[in-house]
Scaffold this motif. Structure first.
Motif, PDB file in Angstrom:
ATOM      1  N   ASN A   1      16.634  -6.137  -2.173  1.00 51.21           N
ATOM      2  CA  ASN A   1      15.810  -6.392  -3.198  1.00 51.21           C
ATOM      3  C   ASN A   1      14.410  -5.566  -3.495  1.00 51.21           C
ATOM      4  N   GLN A   2      14.668  -4.111  -3.841  1.00 51.81           N
ATOM      5  CA  GLN A   2      13.700  -3.256  -3.791  1.00 51.81           C
ATOM      6  C   GLN A   2      12.634  -3.434  -4.867  1.00 51.81           C
TER       7      GLN A   2
ATOM      8  N   GLU B   1       6.638  -2.378 -13.095  1.00 50.76           N
ATOM      9  CA  GLU B   1       6.124  -3.735 -12.928  1.00 50.76           C
ATOM     10  C   GLU B   1       5.329  -3.971 -11.533  1.00 50.76           C
ATOM     11  N   ALA B   2       5.608  -3.274 -10.529  1.00 55.07           N
ATOM     12  CA  ALA B   2       4.814  -3.198  -9.279  1.00 55.07           C
ATOM     13  C   ALA B   2       3.355  -2.723  -9.405  1.00 55.07           C
ATOM     14  N   ALA B   3       3.609  -1.283 -10.135  1.00 48.51           N
ATOM     15  CA  ALA B   3       2.500  -0.498 -10.573  1.00 48.51           C
ATOM     16  C   ALA B   3       1.404  -1.613 -11.194  1.00 48.51           C
ATOM     17  N   TYR B   4       1.976  -2.022 -12.212  1.00 46.03           N
ATOM     18  CA  TYR B   4       1.089  -2.956 -13.209  1.00 46.03           C
ATOM     19  C   TYR B   4       0.557  -4.300 -12.480  1.00 46.03           C
TER      20      TYR B   4
ATOM     21  N   LYS C   1      -3.438  -5.028 -11.898  1.00 46.72           N
ATOM     22  CA  LYS C   1      -4.017  -6.366 -12.285  1.00 46.72           C
ATOM     23  C   LYS C   1      -4.515  -7.307 -11.355  1.00 46.72           C
ATOM     24  N   PHE C   2      -3.810  -7.393 -10.388  1.00 51.21           N
ATOM     25  CA  PHE C   2      -3.998  -8.276  -9.412  1.00 51.21           C
ATOM     26  C   PHE C   2      -4.689  -7.839  -8.062  1.00 51.21           C
TER      27      PHE C   2
END
Ligand SMILES: [Zn+2]
Length: 264
Positions: A68-69, A86-89, A93-94
């Motif tokens: 699950n990379q 998605e990870a970069a976003y 953001k968080f």
């Protein structure tokens, strides 16, 4: 860190992590204590490859499951790493929350380690020691909060002093943000006993009636560089109490008294 015994904090129970050993080796080899000077030395450039390889083969590889990379595809090319969109976003953001959770995770990992018990005293602020402190930012609110709370601790009503603590009503551990509605002035005893717990019903009701809707108070604190958001604070409190109730967590009632939440 000052304590009954001075020494180096251990970050795990087994032998020292390889990266720390490498860094310590460089420091000893060069005889330089100031790490900012170490990284400008040519030896650092050579050792950085060893550190990079260790990070790739351990941290980068084990941060996500092989099947699950979701953060980045794991490739044999170890010269670069590309985050999924998605990870970069999400990281951007968080980031504020992620950094705080990582710091807390680190502190709660290091604190109970028996090897560190002789070095860390009960009152030591380990997070400030490891990562620096944001308390200076909170401390500037103290004069205003003393005035706003009529020189009284929010919880026990005893007189507070200029060195009293700015407390996060919903504990920082549950909600790591310096939001205006969540900041109250507390005496040292209440702050220590409340620690990272929610409070009992009476304190919660007072907070909801006196602090949460007080716009003038929030504006004054916000003018000193803090975020004000009544609706968000209310939602966070509801969420925190609901979860603590479901988990049958204890709440701090006052003095040395604790009870199950049970009322939410
Ligand atoms: Zn108090």
């Amino acid at each position: 860190m000052r304590g009954t015994t001075s020494g180096v904090l251990s970050q795990n129970k087994g032998k020292q992590a390889e990266i720390i050993t490498t860094l310590q080796g460089i420091q000893e080899q060069l005889g330089i204590n100031d790490f900012s000077k170490v990284i400008s030395h040519t030896l650092w450039q050579k050792k950085i490859n060893t550190i990079t390889r260790t990070i790739w083969e351990n941290h980068i590889f084990y941060l996500q499951e092989d099947s699950n990379q979701f953060l980045y595809p794991y490739t044999k090319n170890k010269s670069k790493l590309t985050l999924t969109a998605e990870a970069a976003y999400c990281l951007r953001k968080f980031s504020e929350y992620i950094i705080q959770y990582v710091k807390q995770g680190c502190v709660s990992h290091i604190k109970p380690n028996k090897q560190n018990q002789l070095i860390i005293r009960p009152k030591d602020d380990l997070e400030s020691f490891l990562f620096g402190s944001n308390r200076a930012k909170l401390t500037k609110l103290t004069p205003y909060l003393i005035e706003q709370q009529n020189c009284r601790c929010f919880y026990c009503k005893k007189l507070v002093t200029k060195t009293s603590d700015v407390d996060h009503f919903i504990p920082w551990k549950k909600y790591p943000r310096d939001i205006t509605q969540n900041l109250v002035l507390s005496c040292a005893a209440c702050n220590r006993r409340k620690s990272d717990m929610l409070t009992g019903k009476l304190h919660l009701e007072r907070w909801m009636q006196e602090i949460l809707p007080n716009e003038e108070r929030s504006t004054c604190i916000a003018n000193q560089g803090f975020i004000s958001d009544e609706a968000c604070s209310r939602r966070v409190a509801e969420w925190a109490y609901r979860h603590a109730d479901m988990a049958r967590s204890l709440a701090w009632v006052g003095r040395k008294d604790y009870s199950f939440i049970g009322f939410f």
